[in-house]
Scaffold this active site. Structure first.
Site, mmCIF file in Angstrom:
data_model
loop_
_atom_site.group_PDB
_atom_site.id
_atom_site.type_symbol
_atom_site.label_atom_id
_atom_site.label_comp_id
_atom_site.label_asym_id
_atom_site.label_seq_id
_atom_site.Cartn_x
_atom_site.Cartn_y
_atom_site.Cartn_z
ATOM 1 N N LYS A 96 0.871 -1.175 0.000
ATOM 2 C CA LYS A 96 0.000 0.000 0.000
ATOM 3 C C LYS A 96 0.908 1.225 0.000
ATOM 4 C CE LYS A 96 -2.942 2.715 3.083
ATOM 5 N NZ LYS A 96 -3.901 2.746 4.188
ATOM 6 N N GLY A 157 -8.501 8.184 9.873
ATOM 7 C CA GLY A 157 -8.866 8.171 11.296
ATOM 8 C C GLY A 157 -9.890 9.212 11.702
ATOM 9 N N ALA A 183 -9.670 4.691 4.182
ATOM 10 C CA ALA A 183 -9.525 5.805 5.133
ATOM 11 C C ALA A 183 -10.780 6.649 5.292
ATOM 12 C CB ALA A 183 -8.373 6.732 4.747
ATOM 13 N N GLY A 184 -11.042 7.025 6.542
ATOM 14 C CA GLY A 184 -12.120 7.947 6.858
ATOM 15 C C GLY A 184 -13.449 7.283 7.196
ATOM 16 N N ASN A 205 -9.501 0.763 9.512
ATOM 17 C CA ASN A 205 -8.743 0.366 10.696
ATOM 18 C C ASN A 205 -9.373 0.958 11.948
ATOM 19 O OD1 ASN A 205 -6.829 -0.054 12.743
ATOM 20 N ND2 ASN A 205 -5.102 0.381 11.464
ATOM 21 N N THR A 206 -9.244 2.292 12.105
ATOM 22 C CA THR A 206 -9.707 2.936 13.335
ATOM 23 C C THR A 206 -11.187 2.712 13.608
ATOM 24 O OG1 THR A 206 -8.073 4.633 12.812
ATOM 25 C CG2 THR A 206 -9.568 5.116 14.621
#
Lengths: 255, 66
Positions: A96, A157, A183-184, A205-206
């Protein structure tokens, strides 16, 4: 089936491995998510603490495809070096590409991302660049030979969800390689919505690791991604300004 | 011998002469670790390479990330 380069995946969820409250929670979250691709970062070891838990080992990595990132890189050169270090582990050939241009927003630097991707493709990597939602940039990355394009939904995040569905859908419409929204993502509706737009996968992830209950959230994301994909394949109805009755308007016994 | 490992100078006992023995010394031989020696990444089969005073090493591994 999600195809990235030579690989095929049943799951369309790519899961990050950062910031879980503890290892057992992480292990369980990874399991219930049914992901097949896990992302990692490359960092210096603390040589004076060799007994730190090697969670890669504990996670039973043979079961997963590893997608290391080049997080921390600010230039193409740094990203290429990190990618080569990751590949030298002998555990992975996907990368990535993540080249961050701004500390506050963590938005990707498009020019360095392009340069790094070009170099890594020459080196034989399976290249998945994390990019902004720029439609032309996505096209250029695809033309260059990238194996997937990973536009962000909103800053890393931030949990803001999809802030530019139009541009994301334009990227998806044009692309001939998988588009993975990265992301986001904040909650399941964001993941479902990305898939409904036509994404081939979602990387998060987050949203899971930072949830009050990461294991439940991992399950929720799995289901949301499946639901969104099914909805996309089924083809939703067009939006209309006014109502259309679902029940027959003929043969009513009233009046 | 003095080595620059991950940005810090570390004094190494004289019997350690190769990358392999260095990894053993720090008990890292059973772990997933990638070694860069003076800017060149060492493939797994090249870890018997000899070390000399002042060599610059980077020892990296995978950590959690998204």
């Amino acid at each position: 089936m999600l195809r990235i380069g030579p690989y095929e995946f049943t799951s369309r969820l790519l899961l990050g491995t950062g910031k879980y409250p503890d290892f057992d929670t992480q292990k369980e979250a990874v399991k219930v998510s049914e992901t097949e691709i896990l992302t990692f970062s490359v960092r210096r070891m603390n040589i004076f603490k060799p007994d730190q838990p090697d969670f890669l080992e504990k996670l039973n990595v043979e079961k997963y495809h590893l997608l290391p990132n080049t997080a921390g890189a600010k230039t193409a050169e740094e990203a290429v070096r990190t990618a080569k270090l990751a590949k030298a582990s002998g555990l992975c050939d996907m990368i990535k590409v993540e080249v961050i241009g701004d500390e506050k927003t963590l938005l990707p630097d498009p020019i360095e991302t392009l340069k790094a991707s070009e170099e890594l493709l020459k080196e034989g990597f399976i290249v998945l660049p994390y990019t902004s939602d720029d439609v032309m940039l996505a096209q250029r990355l695809e033309e260059m030979g990238c194996h997937a394009i990973m536009p962000g939904a909103s800053p890393i995040g931030s949990g803001q969800g999809i802030i530019n569905p139009l541009y994301l859908s334009l990227i998806m419409e044009k692309a001939n390689v998988p588009v993975i929204v990265d992301a986001g993502i904040g909650g399941p509706r964001d993941a479902a919505s990305a898939m409904e737009l036509g994404a081939d996968g979602v990387l998060l992830n987050t949203a899971v690791s930072g949830a009050d209950n990461p294991v439940k959230m991992a399950k929720a994301m799995k289901l949301a991604i499946e639901a969104g994909r099914l909805g996309y394949e089924a083809g939703r109805i067009p939006r209309k300004r006014y109502a259309t009755a679902s029940s027959p308007t003929e043969g009513m016994s009233i009046g | 011998m003095n080595l620059l490992i991950n940005g810090d100078y570390v004094n190494i006992p004289s019997h350690i002469q190769s990358v392999e023995s260095l990894l053993n010394h720090f008990k890292l031989d059973q772990q997933i670790v990638v070694v860069e020696l003076n800017g060149t990444i060492l493939e797994k089969d090249k870890q018997n390479q000899y070390l000399t005073d002042g060599d610059k090493l980077e020892l990296v591994h995978f950590v959690g990330g998204g």
